[in-house]
Design a protein around this motif. Structure first.
Motif, PDB file in Angstrom:
ATOM      1  N   ALA A  51     165.768 -37.994  26.418  1.00  0.00           N
ATOM      2  CA  ALA A  51     166.037 -39.370  26.668  1.00  0.00           C
ATOM      3  C   ALA A  51     165.387 -39.911  27.979  1.00  0.00           C
ATOM      4  N   MET A  52     164.413 -40.778  27.850  1.00  0.00           N
ATOM      5  CA  MET A  52     163.684 -41.129  28.939  1.00  0.00           C
ATOM      6  C   MET A  52     164.374 -41.796  30.224  1.00  0.00           C
ATOM      7  N   PRO A  68     161.770 -45.582  29.541  1.00  0.00           N
ATOM      8  CA  PRO A  68     161.319 -45.485  28.014  1.00  0.00           C
ATOM      9  C   PRO A  68     160.223 -46.451  27.874  1.00  0.00           C
ATOM     10  N   VAL A  69     158.812 -45.988  27.340  1.00  0.00           N
ATOM     11  CA  VAL A  69     157.622 -46.576  27.270  1.00  0.00           C
ATOM     12  C   VAL A  69     157.568 -47.681  25.986  1.00  0.00           C
ATOM     13  N   GLU A  70     156.934 -48.701  26.292  1.00  0.00           N
ATOM     14  CA  GLU A  70     156.838 -49.839  25.415  1.00  0.00           C
ATOM     15  C   GLU A  70     155.684 -49.319  24.526  1.00  0.00           C
ATOM     16  N   PHE A  75     159.286 -47.121  13.906  1.00  0.00           N
ATOM     17  CA  PHE A  75     159.409 -46.133  15.095  1.00  0.00           C
ATOM     18  C   PHE A  75     160.342 -44.936  14.739  1.00  0.00           C
ATOM     19  N   SER A  90     159.626 -55.182  18.692  1.00  0.00           N
ATOM     20  CA  SER A  90     158.686 -53.926  19.149  1.00  0.00           C
ATOM     21  C   SER A  90     159.356 -52.927  20.020  1.00  0.00           C
ATOM     22  N   VAL A  91     158.965 -51.616  20.096  1.00  0.00           N
ATOM     23  CA  VAL A  91     159.841 -50.628  20.743  1.00  0.00           C
ATOM     24  C   VAL A  91     159.911 -50.937  22.135  1.00  0.00           C
ATOM     25  N   ASN A  92     160.616 -51.121  22.943  1.00  0.00           N
ATOM     26  CA  ASN A  92     160.887 -51.221  24.367  1.00  0.00           C
ATOM     27  C   ASN A  92     160.385 -52.494  24.930  1.00  0.00           C
ATOM     28  N   GLU A  93     159.595 -53.240  24.194  1.00  0.00           N
ATOM     29  CA  GLU A  93     158.797 -54.412  24.531  1.00  0.00           C
ATOM     30  C   GLU A  93     159.879 -55.395  24.947  1.00  0.00           C
ATOM     31  N   ASN A 143     168.650 -47.919  23.158  1.00  0.00           N
ATOM     32  CA  ASN A 143     167.685 -47.548  22.238  1.00  0.00           C
ATOM     33  C   ASN A 143     167.646 -45.912  22.229  1.00  0.00           C
ATOM     34  N   GLU A 144     167.452 -45.375  23.172  1.00  0.00           N
ATOM     35  CA  GLU A 144     167.170 -44.111  23.523  1.00  0.00           C
ATOM     36  C   GLU A 144     168.446 -43.198  23.043  1.00  0.00           C
ATOM     37  N   GLN A 182     167.843 -43.208  19.247  1.00  0.00           N
ATOM     38  CA  GLN A 182     167.065 -42.224  18.891  1.00  0.00           C
ATOM     39  C   GLN A 182     167.864 -40.554  18.944  1.00  0.00           C
ATOM     40  N   LEU A 241     167.951 -38.815  15.087  1.00  0.00           N
ATOM     41  CA  LEU A 241     167.143 -37.599  15.235  1.00  0.00           C
ATOM     42  C   LEU A 241     167.759 -36.529  15.550  1.00  0.00           C
TER      43      LEU A 241
END
Lengths: 526, 254
Positions: free
Chosen positions: B91-92, B95-97, B106, B145-148, B158-159, B162, B166
């Motif tokens: 888990a970052m 987190p990247v867009e 995703f 959109s993911v992280n946007e 959101n992390e 996941q 997952l």
């Protein structure tokens, strides 16, 4: 009717005359302010001399492969065979549009579509049901149809208006050629294909225009789309096969009309296609122009917009995928010549393979009288492998202090390593991660199209383009996908609809042919 | 099985910089067994995030000595996606867009990649909805959109979505608590606790502050200084750090 759209150019050279500070031309004093960006249009071929490559408007284009085409005289170009002559036998009518079944309409039954179209000439022709071939005689040069290298069909055919001679309104109302290619296309098209979208009518099925090439003999075409006041329609213009085509598209939108025009360049390798698309946007009208360039050796489209009165809106979207040896060039010129007009441009492209080349020029002019306008233009390029080149040049010329917003951006980049790491850490192998990123890159654009079936077909198309692994270090271009496979709404609606009488047109691509030109080009570029 | 666990032994890691490789981790020893929650605390620049990134396989970090084994499998030769396949999750912190890729797409793509087959649609959609709800995210969140354009709190939640969906064997949470308000911190912590409550998952929680440890009870606390573990203890170590700071470790290290 409108402020004369005068952009200045030296008539001898075609070069734009720069009206900058110190030229003595005050923007405020002269309503016919000159554009720094865009040469004046002219129908006279002499005003568009053969380019040397040093001209601003030609400096990105590989002229060596184009000069043979641009050197031709208008009479050396073959007119594209029009809908009537091309659609013998199984006609475009067979592609049942929602309105064609059981109807006895033909083009001339429609009331004058445009509130401003009173100067439109009276329709000609005598088409009636069952005798499609007899309508609009003289649509193409007599006797030329059988051997015409390029044909065009329109469905539903009852939207066809009388073919238009040069200067016969509405032809010429929106489009004045801005370069030699467009001037040649215009001069070599004695009878323009004419689509009439009746005033007030909402077409719930797209109008399909199929331009199919079967040979490299130089051809010319002009399509005029006239959307009457309040009309709503989607026009899907698809180019396929192989051709050397100079083709203009002229669009006149009446007050409050909403038109989405999708131009798909789905050519086979070897094709060259140049042309000018130009729209005149009526008050309160919304024009959506979507360019999708995938195939062909060279595509160069000049897409222009101006406004007939205040309050028009134009959205210019483009999507392209350049592969080894392809040159895909998209040039925009939005002329904010009336107040409260809006324009939005978003072009996105991906490039892969040695010599893949894209050019995007985004010129926006905001004239002194164009107060309260809003514009934003953007171009993004994703470079998927080494050996590609993308040029992006946004230009904004502002001559009034009263604007709501004006901006532009352009970017060209490779994959973002942080993005790929993020996706990798979620279990996606590198290739799958790259594919997802490219998909997302284009999905944002597709979502703006707002025509579900077009979005879906384009996404399926992109998935085919992305089917092979993407290796950023590999300059070679994997075997391109079979670009001519049917792609839903962007293709003829079924195999039985392949109405062209002369064999393979757009339904099958001898796959052995598809790499060859690309490979040759690759060597040229080493 | 005796080799179950994320076993980090004498791990040395360098980061690629413009001026060449720079050593960051200088001999990390740490073992996380299934069912355990480990917290790593330490001052800025001590190498905590480097540990997270190098374990997850970021290409910028190179293992120069030592090893990291996941249930006996050496992580060093594996790409990030292969480490994820092996059961590791990060888990970052940032987190990247991923523009144009929806959260739903995703999640489904990642699940499919990890499982080797697409999840059954009906149960999956239900699971996604439920997890989003537990993290107090609207159903419409899945279409974004993911992280946007996400707020800091949305990114972190959101992390955890996941993490839960997952459901990896081992999870590294890199400063998941930073930038969260009290409510979001509690919501995120609940998600981590649900995950850990399965009993056989390992958690490595990296944080600056002991605040999150009020919500997530660690079995072990490690103080990280200058690229290695300087002290180990239980929960009480975190409380001591909160009171006295890292000063005495830093002066000892220098």
């Amino acid at each position: 009717m409108t402020t004369p759209r005068t952009t200045a150019a030296d008539p001898r050279t075609g070069h734009p005359v720069i009206a900058g500070p110190g030229t003595g031309r005050s923007a405020k004093a002269d309503p016919r302010t000159l554009s720094h960006l865009h040469p004046a249009g002219s129908f006279d071929l002499a005003d568009h001399p053969l380019p040397s490559g040093r001209e601003e408007i030609w400096r990105f284009t590989p002229l060596e492969s184009l000069l043979p085409l641009l050197s031709l005289a208008p009479e050396q170009l073959r007119p594209v065979a029009g809908p009537e002559t091309a659609a013998s036998g199984r006609s475009a009518l067979d592609r049942s549009g929602p309105d064609s079944a059981g109807s006895d309409r033909s083009g001339q039954d429609h009331a004058g579509p445009d509130s401003a179209g009173s100067d439109r000439s009276a329709p000609v022709g005598s088409g009636s049901v069952g005798s499609v071939g007899s309508g609009h005689a003289g649509y193409a040069a007599p006797g030329a149809a059988d051997a015409a290298p390029v044909t065009v069909t329109v469905s539903p055919a009852d939207l066809l208006g009388p073919p238009l001679a040069p200067g016969q309104a509405p032809r010429g109302r929106a489009l004045t050629p801005s370069d030699r290619a467009a001037a040649l296309a215009s001069a070599a098209t004695p009878a323009a294909t004419h689509i009439l979208l009746p005033a007030g009518r909402h077409l719930d099925q797209p109008v399909r225009v199929e331009v199919v090439g079967r040979g490299l003999e130089a051809s010319a075409h002009q399509l005029v789309i006239e959307a009457g006041a309040g009309a709503q329609a989607v026009v899907l213009l698809r180019h396929s096969g192989v051709a050397r085509l100079l083709a203009n598209v002229e669009v006149v939108l009446g007050a409050g009309a909403e038109l989405t025009l999708v131009s798909l360049q789905d050519w086979d390798p070897g094709a060259q296609h140049l042309g000018q698309h130009e729209a005149l946007v009526g008050p309160g009208a919304e024009y959506r122009h979507i360019v999708v360039s995938l195939g062909g050796d060279l595509v160069r489209l000049q897409s222009n917009v101006s406004y007939r009165d205040r309050g028009g809106k134009a959205e210019l979207f483009g999507l392209y995928f350049a592969r080894a040896g392809q040159h895909l060039e998209h040039r925009l010129f939005v002329d904010h010549n009336h107040p409260k007009s809006v324009s939005l441009a978003d072009y996105r492209g991906a490039l892969r393979g040695s010599g893949a080349r894209s050019v995007w020029i985004g010129d926006v002019l905001i004239r002194p009288q164009a107060e309260g306008i809003e514009t934003y233009e953007s171009n993004k390029n994703l470079v998927l492998s080494d050996g590609c080149r993308a040029d992006a040049v946004p230009n904004l010329e502002i001559e009034t202090g009263d604007i709501v917003g004006a901006g532009h951006s352009a970017s060209t980049g490779r994959f973002d390593q942080e993005q790929l790491f993020y996706l990798g850490s979620r279990g996606l192998p590198p290739d799958e991660a790259r594919r997802l990123v490219v998909r997302g890159f284009f999905a944002q654009l597709l979502a703006r199209i707002r025509v579900a079936e077009v979005e879906q077909a384009l996404m399926e198309r992109l998935d085919r383009e992305l089917a092979e692994p993407i290796d950023p270090l590999d300059q070679s271009d994997p075997t391109p996908p079979d670009r001519s496979a049917p792609a839903g709404p962007l293709s003829p609606s079924g195999p039985s609809d392949s109405s062209s009488p002369s064999g393979p047109s757009d339904s099958s691509n001898p796959s052995g042919l598809s790499d060859q030109p690309a490979t040759v080009r690759q060597e040229d570029n080493l | 099985m005796t080799n179950r666990g994320l076993v980090i032994s004498d791990l040395h890691v360098s980061v690629t910089t413009e001026t060449g490789p720079k050593p960051i981790l200088k001999g990390v020893d740490l073992t996380i067994r299934p069912g355990e929650i480990h917290a790593i605390m330490g001052p800025n620049g001590s190498g905590k995030s480097t540990l997270a990134y190098s374990l997850a396989g970021h290409p910028k970090y190179t293992i120069t000595a030592g090893s990291a084994l996941l249930d006996g499998q050496d992580l060093a030769p594996l790409r990030a996606d292969q480490r994820a396949q092996a059961g590791l999750f990060l888990a970052m912190q940032y987190p990247v867009e991923v523009p144009g890729v929806s959260v739903a797409n995703f999640l489904r793509t990642a699940k499919t990649a990890l499982d080797g087959r697409a999840p059954r649609l009906r149960t999956w959609v239900k699971q996604v909805d439920q997890t989003l709800a537990q993290l107090r995210l609207d159903p419409e969140f899945a279409a974004r959109s993911v992280n946007e354009g996400f707020s800091g709190g949305e990114k972190k939640r959101n992390e955890i979505v996941q993490l839960e969906l997952l459901n990896p064997l081992y999870a590294i949470l890199d400063e998941t608590d930073s930038g969260l308000d009290i409510d979001a911190l509690r919501i995120v912590s609940e998600g981590v606790n649900r995950y850990a409550a399965q009993g056989d998952r390992g958690v490595l929680l990296i944080t600056h502050y002991s605040r999150i440890l009020r919500y997530i009870e660690p079995d072990f606390v490690h103080v990280f200084v200058d690229g290695k573990v300087a002290q180990e203890g239980g929960r009480e170590l975190a409380d001591a750090l909160e009171e006295h700071g890292y000063d005495r470790y830093l002066s000892a290290a220098s």
